[in-house]
Design a protein around this motif. Structure first.
Motif, PDB file in Angstrom:
ATOM      1  N   CYS A  11       0.858  -1.182   0.000  1.00 16.73           N
ATOM      2  CA  CYS A  11       0.000   0.000   0.000  1.00 16.73           C
ATOM      3  C   CYS A  11       0.894   1.231   0.000  1.00 16.73           C
ATOM      4  O   CYS A  11       1.898   1.269   0.715  1.00 16.73           O
ATOM      5  CB  CYS A  11      -0.866   0.035   1.258  1.00 16.73           C
ATOM      6  SG  CYS A  11      -2.098  -1.263   1.312  1.00 16.73           S
TER       7      CYS A  11
ATOM      8  N   LYS B 120       3.800   9.975   5.752  1.00 18.08           N
ATOM      9  CA  LYS B 120       4.206   8.985   6.751  1.00 18.08           C
ATOM     10  C   LYS B 120       3.082   8.752   7.777  1.00 18.08           C
ATOM     11  O   LYS B 120       2.761   7.618   8.116  1.00 18.08           O
ATOM     12  CB  LYS B 120       5.468   9.514   7.451  1.00 18.08           C
ATOM     13  CG  LYS B 120       5.905   8.705   8.638  1.00 18.08           C
ATOM     14  CD  LYS B 120       7.153   9.285   9.274  1.00 18.08           C
ATOM     15  CE  LYS B 120       7.402   8.534  10.579  1.00 18.08           C
ATOM     16  NZ  LYS B 120       8.768   8.216  10.857  1.00 18.08           N
TER      17      LYS B 120
ATOM     18  N   MET C  97       0.281   6.665   6.435  1.00 21.64           N
ATOM     19  CA  MET C  97       0.661   5.250   6.289  1.00 21.64           C
ATOM     20  C   MET C  97       0.769   4.556   7.652  1.00 21.64           C
ATOM     21  O   MET C  97       0.481   3.367   7.772  1.00 21.64           O
ATOM     22  CB  MET C  97       1.971   5.127   5.496  1.00 21.64           C
ATOM     23  CG  MET C  97       1.804   5.469   4.040  1.00 21.64           C
ATOM     24  SD  MET C  97       0.514   4.444   3.194  1.00 21.64           S
ATOM     25  CE  MET C  97      -0.891   5.537   3.168  1.00 21.64           C
TER      26      MET C  97
ATOM     27  N   CYS D 299       3.018  -0.791   4.218  1.00 17.94           N
ATOM     28  CA  CYS D 299       2.387   0.522   4.091  1.00 17.94           C
ATOM     29  C   CYS D 299       3.523   1.530   3.927  1.00 17.94           C
ATOM     30  O   CYS D 299       4.314   1.727   4.858  1.00 17.94           O
ATOM     31  CB  CYS D 299       1.563   0.865   5.328  1.00 17.94           C
ATOM     32  SG  CYS D 299       0.274  -0.346   5.674  1.00 17.94           S
ATOM     33  N   CYS D 300       3.618   2.162   2.754  1.00 19.08           N
ATOM     34  CA  CYS D 300       4.795   2.975   2.425  1.00 19.08           C
ATOM     35  C   CYS D 300       4.384   4.384   2.013  1.00 19.08           C
ATOM     36  O   CYS D 300       3.467   4.546   1.203  1.00 19.08           O
ATOM     37  CB  CYS D 300       5.533   2.379   1.239  1.00 19.08           C
ATOM     38  SG  CYS D 300       5.710   0.597   1.330  1.00 19.08           S
ATOM     39  N   SER D 301       5.099   5.382   2.498  1.00 18.14           N
ATOM     40  CA  SER D 301       4.815   6.751   2.066  1.00 18.14           C
ATOM     41  C   SER D 301       5.551   7.018   0.754  1.00 18.14           C
ATOM     42  O   SER D 301       6.593   6.416   0.491  1.00 18.14           O
ATOM     43  CB  SER D 301       5.229   7.756   3.135  1.00 18.14           C
ATOM     44  OG  SER D 301       6.630   7.779   3.263  1.00 18.14           O
TER      45      SER D 301
END
Ligand code: R2B
Ligand code: URA
Length: 300
Positions: A48, A53, A56, A95-97
């Motif tokens: 995702c 940040k 996420m 989950c990545c920015s």
């Protein structure tokens, strides 16, 4: 079923003995046998991505509870030492920015695609959960993208490579988009539409806003442009979809874009939501993607 590892599209990766994914601070010490990377990330099914940040981290917390993976341990930002992006791992989900815009997102996207390649993840899906400006839809509507259009209203991604213009088709995986749409049948008071998305290089002039630091067109010019966009099936405008769909498709990895609209651009340019409204809107893609992960990725 046979596993489907991401092979990517770069013959040079085979000749590099090691690979340091600089911006996310992940070192693949032995590319022939990346055991540590496979142990850490080999179970990843969904990556995702979202702008910030904090969003996420909120997504990681939400998914942890939703998927029953709440082990009460503090979520650790795996990419913290890279000092650019944040990555949280919740079971089979990263989950990545990605920051704002295509150039910022493309850096972390290349590295995440290499990460799932080295880790031999089985047919991973990349999903962006974002915000956008709506075109002819009520604020708070969620758009699951069908095809992405660039600022020239062309269904392609344009990039300069070795001094040449390279055009790639900007199309998301149809099945993933359909699965996301079917997972959205829960009780709710907002619309979810399957439509096209325009990705602009700029939040202001590139999106036809009248409130940037410069503007050389009239309100009538802006409205005519938005009308042309609407006629092409475009229902929202953001800043990543063409690069995101084109790169993932080029390397054979499935992807989807699920964005909430913060305003209807036919009615104005300024984003004037309260903190509570913004949080409520930003949570909507979480719910849809959470349902998708529960049903399509982790069926019990
Ligand atoms: C949507 O929101 C951001 C700009 O405010 C950008 O990342 C995008 O695509
Ligand atoms: N993000 C964008 O890129 N455009 C908008 O209008 C709102 C959010």
């Amino acid at each position: 079923m046979a596993k489907r590892y991401p092979n990517l599209k770069n013959p040079h990766l085979k000749t590099n003995k090691s690979d340091f994914l600089y911006h996310i601070n992940v070192n693949v010490a032995d590319t022939d046998n990346p055991t540590e990377i496979r142990e850490k990330f080999g179970d990843v099914k969904v990556v995702c991505m979202g702008g910030t940040k904090n969003r996420m981290l909120a997504l990681a917390k939400y998914l942890r509870t939703l998927l029953g993976l709440d082990d009460k341990q503090e979520l650790v930002d795996i990419a913290e030492a890279g000092n650019r992006y944040a990555i949280y791992k919740v079971g089979p989900v990263l989950c990545c920015s990605h920051g704002v815009g295509m150039s910022t997102m493309s850096v972390v996207l290349h590295e995440l695609l290499k990460l799932v390649h080295y880790a031999q993840c089985d047919d991973p899906v990349f999903i962006r959960l974002g915000t956008s400006g709506g075109v002819g839809v009520a604020p708070g509507t969620v758009v699951v993208t069908k095809e992405a259009y660039n600022g020239y209203l062309r269904n392609e991604h344009e990039i300069a490579i070795l001094g040449k213009k390279v055009l790639r088709p900007a199309i998301f995986d149809e099945q993933v988009a359909k699965d996301l749409m079917t997972c959205s049948s829960y009780q709710r008071d907002y619309e979810i539409v399957w439509g096209n998305t325009m990705a602009a290089e700029c939040f202001y002039e590139g999106q036809g806003r009248l409130d940037g630091a410069s503007c050389d067109y009239t309100e009538a010019d802006k409205m005519a442009f938005l009308q042309r966009a609407f006629e092409k099936g475009i229902r929202n405008i953001e800043m990543e979809a063409t690069m995101f769909s084109a790169l993932t498709r080029h390397v054979g990895v499935k992807a989807a874009d699920v964005c909430v609209t913060l305003l209807n651009r036919l009615n104005g340019d300024q984003v004037l939501l309260t903190k509570e409204q913004k949080e409520d809107f930003e949570h909507r893609p979480f719910t849809i993607v959470g349902e998708y992960i529960k049903k399509a990725v982790m069926p019990s």
